[in-house]
Enzyme design. Structure first.
Site, PDB file in Angstrom:
ATOM      1  N   GLN A 187       0.891  -1.251  -0.069  1.00 44.56           N
ATOM      2  CA  GLN A 187       0.132  -0.084  -0.025  1.00 44.56           C
ATOM      3  C   GLN A 187       0.781   1.173  -0.112  1.00 44.56           C
ATOM      4  OE1 GLN A 187      -3.055  -0.141   3.125  1.00 44.56           O
ATOM      5  NE2 GLN A 187      -2.308  -2.137   3.655  1.00 44.56           N
ATOM      6  N   SER A 247      -0.175   6.644   3.212  1.00 43.25           N
ATOM      7  CA  SER A 247       0.323   7.684   4.473  1.00 43.25           C
ATOM      8  C   SER A 247       1.597   8.240   3.594  1.00 43.25           C
ATOM      9  CB  SER A 247       0.938   7.039   5.563  1.00 43.25           C
ATOM     10  OG  SER A 247      -0.301   6.337   6.271  1.00 43.25           O
ATOM     11  N   SER A 269       3.439  -0.993   4.247  1.00 45.50           N
ATOM     12  CA  SER A 269       3.439  -2.548   4.702  1.00 45.50           C
ATOM     13  C   SER A 269       3.759  -3.550   3.428  1.00 45.50           C
ATOM     14  CB  SER A 269       2.134  -3.054   5.445  1.00 45.50           C
ATOM     15  OG  SER A 269       1.748  -2.265   6.296  1.00 45.50           O
ATOM     16  N   GLU A 319     -11.660  -2.856   4.230  1.00 45.32           N
ATOM     17  CA  GLU A 319     -10.771  -3.400   4.860  1.00 45.32           C
ATOM     18  C   GLU A 319     -11.314  -3.404   6.130  1.00 45.32           C
ATOM     19  OE1 GLU A 319      -7.777  -0.621   5.157  1.00 45.32           O
ATOM     20  OE2 GLU A 319      -6.210  -2.066   5.962  1.00 45.32           O
ATOM     21  N   ASN A 328      -7.520   3.799  15.847  1.00 48.13           N
ATOM     22  CA  ASN A 328      -8.728   3.620  16.424  1.00 48.13           C
ATOM     23  C   ASN A 328      -9.425   5.104  17.206  1.00 48.13           C
ATOM     24  OD1 ASN A 328      -8.265   1.154  16.002  1.00 48.13           O
ATOM     25  ND2 ASN A 328      -8.446   0.491  18.065  1.00 48.13           N
ATOM     26  N   GLU A 329      -8.555   5.980  17.187  1.00 49.31           N
ATOM     27  CA  GLU A 329      -9.101   7.246  17.632  1.00 49.31           C
ATOM     28  C   GLU A 329     -10.103   7.724  16.340  1.00 49.31           C
ATOM     29  OE1 GLU A 329      -5.730   6.554  18.080  1.00 49.31           O
ATOM     30  OE2 GLU A 329      -6.374   6.451  20.270  1.00 49.31           O
TER      31      GLU A 329
END
Lengths: 321, 380
Positions: free
Chosen positions: B125, B128, B160, B244, B360-361
């Site tokens: 991927q 970012s 990754s 995903e 998770n935020e």
């Protein structure tokens, strides 16, 4: 595999929700807590008309059951609306009595429970029986068997004022000897889990409503991330308890039922804590209707199998696989 | 409501179980975050693919079995119960493939999917950037229009598998003057060994190069490797991240197998009281996750979709995975410190869960705003 409600189940949920929404249950709960049972008994009859109690009675005994999924559906709604009374106990009594010969007292008691004419309580491995003062059918399970108790002791206050704790008088008529059928306890535990789930969903809805309305620093407090994330966590807990409750209703596997009880009980209690915090001091008052659900979430955590007992059951089940 | 499987579905499960029993290597291959392990995992994908078990839910013409999502769930249960190796092609299979099915051309699907399914081409991927993490729409890497395609320039990071992978997919800014940062992005596929690409592996906590930085200097991408319309990249990418976070990235079978392993470890260690509740919670959580997936699959089969609900899923599995592995390390006592146990690498891998695929935020913000209806805060 199709793990979704069908149209009939969705209609049942909708009709119960509508009936209970118009019943002004907070007023019913407050009266019940004072020992004034008339409004609660009237609501009980309407639940009978909706078929709730018949779901626990097998068709062979004139009921609609056994329908554990529909029972779970109904108990989520009963929890969501904080309906008072020995709800789980009446279902448990119906399951116990429907397993006994019709020629005995069960022949007259089962129809009375199904019609909503009588409420039942059950003392089983707990220091109290719920609402023994209003229950016309008082069952006591002891090492010897199942007794029809002749009376009850004084009312002891619960952390949830709507739950009136009583002891049952010893003795009475022996209805059955030996251990009770496992399905009775499974129904009690499943219905308590479903009721807790409904309590949790109601608490979350009220907390969300409050933080959308309440402003501080010129903005709704629900726009603050600390508030949002706590309520998001409550939602996650409830959303993952929900499939456990309905999965357990489908399998009635003891480990599944125990897992549902742990997850729903703890998710509802965590939601209660989050809802209290979200409300601030007003949530800590008896006057605020939130209290009717806050206190019930705590009480249901220990009822019909506390988390530790249920975790032991989960581990036992996994050991069998 | 029904949790039983049809006879045909059970036959599919039995066929998968029998094949896996015959073929899953007795000794697990080395870590896929090493050159040697990456090659071994790639060879395993080829073996799976030769028997058409590598991408069961894909159409047969791309190497799949046209399996329903129900059968995919059953396959995954059998796969992880058999102790089969981790999936080196997962980035491509769980993110790029759904994007191609939804937004690609038939030419792209026919060209890209078969070698992805065999493991011949492994995808990384490229989302970012150093200044665009949770705020992905702030990305700056650009795509400049040239005859027949685009020139990519800029820097991507936390990519990754990129240390050993063949190709990558991601978003680039094609219109710097677009009204909002979410507009003006293009979704492209490019080769990691193409002229102008530099891959600098990054060591994760345990020192293994699980991800990489990518430096791009006028890397040519033909129009055939653009997915959808330029400017539509954000919308196209978000459709796949829903996927995903939703179902495909972490199947229930994986956690059912992990919870079973943890339970066996607890019993082998004499059922210590200190871990009793947490082992029970691992079993409860795996069952909850399985049933949650059953409900999601049923909704999809009914024509429904997975939307912001997938954020519930992502927070749940990522935190569950860490708790489960922490319990395992606690059960191992002093041995839990050793990096060469079967639990240690899984623990290190689990630690990244709450960080990637949207922290998770960010997920909790989505749950609060889109599912609970709370007002937007300072973010966005």
């Amino acid at each position: 595999m199709r793990f979704l409600f069908d149209a009939e189940q969705r209609a049942f949920i909708g009709s119960l929700d509508k009936m209970l929404t118009t019943a002004d249950t907070p007023a019913v709960v407050r009266a019940w807590s004072r020992g004034e049972h008339a409004a609660g008994r009237a609501l009980w009859s309407r639940l009978a008309d909706a078929g709730v109690w018949a779901l626990a009675v097998p068709e062979s005994r004139g009921g609609l059951g056994p329908r554990p999924v529909e029972l779970a559906v109904a108990f989520v709604e009963l929890g969501r609306h904080a309906v008072p009374g020995p709800l789980v106990e009446t279902v448990t009594a119906a399951v116990l009595l429907a397993g006994l010969p019709e020629t005995g007292p069960a022949g007259r008691l089962v129809p009375a429970l199904q019609a909503g004419e009588a409420l039942a309580t059950v003392a089983w491995d707990a220091p109290y029986a719920l609402d023994g003062d209003v229950a016309g059918v008082r069952l006591a399970l002891t090492g010897e068997g199942l007794f029809l108790s002749p009376g009850h002791g004084p009312v002891r206050r619960s952390l949830d004022p709507a739950r009136r704790l009583t002891s049952l008088a010893p003795g009475g008529r022996l209805l059955a000897s030996g251990p009770p059928p496992a399905r009775a306890l499974l129904h009690a535990r499943l219905c308590t889990a479903a009721q807790a789930l409904g309590v949790g969903e109601a608490l979350l809805a009220q907390a969300v409503g409050h933080v959308r309305r309440r402003t501080q620093f010129g903005v709704p407090v629900g726009s603050f991330q600390a508030v949002k994330h706590r309520l998001a966590d409550a939602r996650i807990g409830l959303e993952f308890a929900r499939p456990l409750v309905f999965g357990a209703a489908l399998t009635l596997d003891p480990a599944d039922v125990a897992a549902a009880k742990v997850a729903a009980g703890e998710a509802a209690y965590a939601t209660a804590r989050a809802a209290l915090q979200a409300h601030g001091a007003i949530g800590y008052t008896a006057e605020c209707d939130l209290s009717l659900w806050l206190t019930k979430a705590r009480a249901l955590l220990g009822a019909w199998g506390d988390p530790d007992t249920c975790r032991t059951e989960v581990l036992r089940g996994a050991g069998l696989r | 409501m029904d949790l039983t499987y049809s006879a045909a579905d059970e036959a599919f499960r039995a066929e998968a179980r029998a094949w896996l029993r015959e073929h899953v290597p007795e000794r697990p291959p080395p870590s896929l975050e090493t050159a040697e392990g990456f090659a071994a995992h790639r060879a395993w994908e080829a073996e799976l693919s030769a028997a058409r078990w590598s991408v069961v839910d894909w159409p047969a013409r791309y190497g799949g079995r046209d399996a329903s999502l129900v059968r995919w769930l059953l396959f995954e249960e059998e796969y992880y119960a058999a102790g089969a190796p981790g999936r080196v092609g997962q980035n491509g299979v769980s993110l790029l493939a759904p994007t191609l099915f939804a937004h690609g051309t038939e030419e792209q699907r026919a060209r890209v999917l078969p070698p992805m399914g065999t493991g011949e081409v492994v995808w990384a991927q490229a989302w970012s950037e150093p200044e665009a993490g949770s705020d992905l729409a702030a990305l700056r890497s650009k795509a400049v229009r040239v005859s027949g395609g685009w020139l990519l320039s800029g820097q991507k990071t936390w990519s990754s598998r990129a240390a050993f992978a063949d190709r990558a997919f991601g978003l680039f800014r094609c219109d710097p003057d677009a009204e909002r940062p979410h507009l003006g992005l293009v979704y492209v596929m490019f080769g990691l060994r193409a002229p102008g690409v530099t891959v600098r592996p990054i060591a994760r906590l345990d020192g293994r190069p699980a991800f990489a930085e990518l430096f791009l200097d006028e890397v040519f991408v033909p129009d055939d490797d653009v997915i959808g319309e330029p400017g539509e990249g954000w919308r196209i990418a978000m459709a796949a991240t829903g996927n995903e976070r939703g179902l495909m990235l972490r199947s229930p079978g994986r956690f059912l197998a992990s919870a079973g392993r943890l339970h066996r470890l607890w019993r082998a260690r004499g059922e210590p009281e200190s871990a009793r509740a947490r082992v029970a919670d691992a079993l409860i959580g795996a069952r909850a996750y399985q049933l949650f997936a059953c409900a999601a699959v049923s909704r999809l089969a009914d024509g429904g979709s997975i939307g912001p609900e997938s954020s519930l899923n992502k927070v749940f599995w990522s935190e569950y995975d860490i708790a489960l592995h922490e319990t395992a390390l606690d059960l191992l006592g002093a041995e839990g410190e050793a990096a060469d146990t079967e639990w240690a690498e899984r623990y290190v891998f689990a630690l990244a869960g709450p960080l990637y695929a949207g922290t998770n935020e960010i997920q909790r913000d989505i749950i609060a705003e889109r599912l609970l209806g709370l007002p937007k805060g300072r973010r966005g």
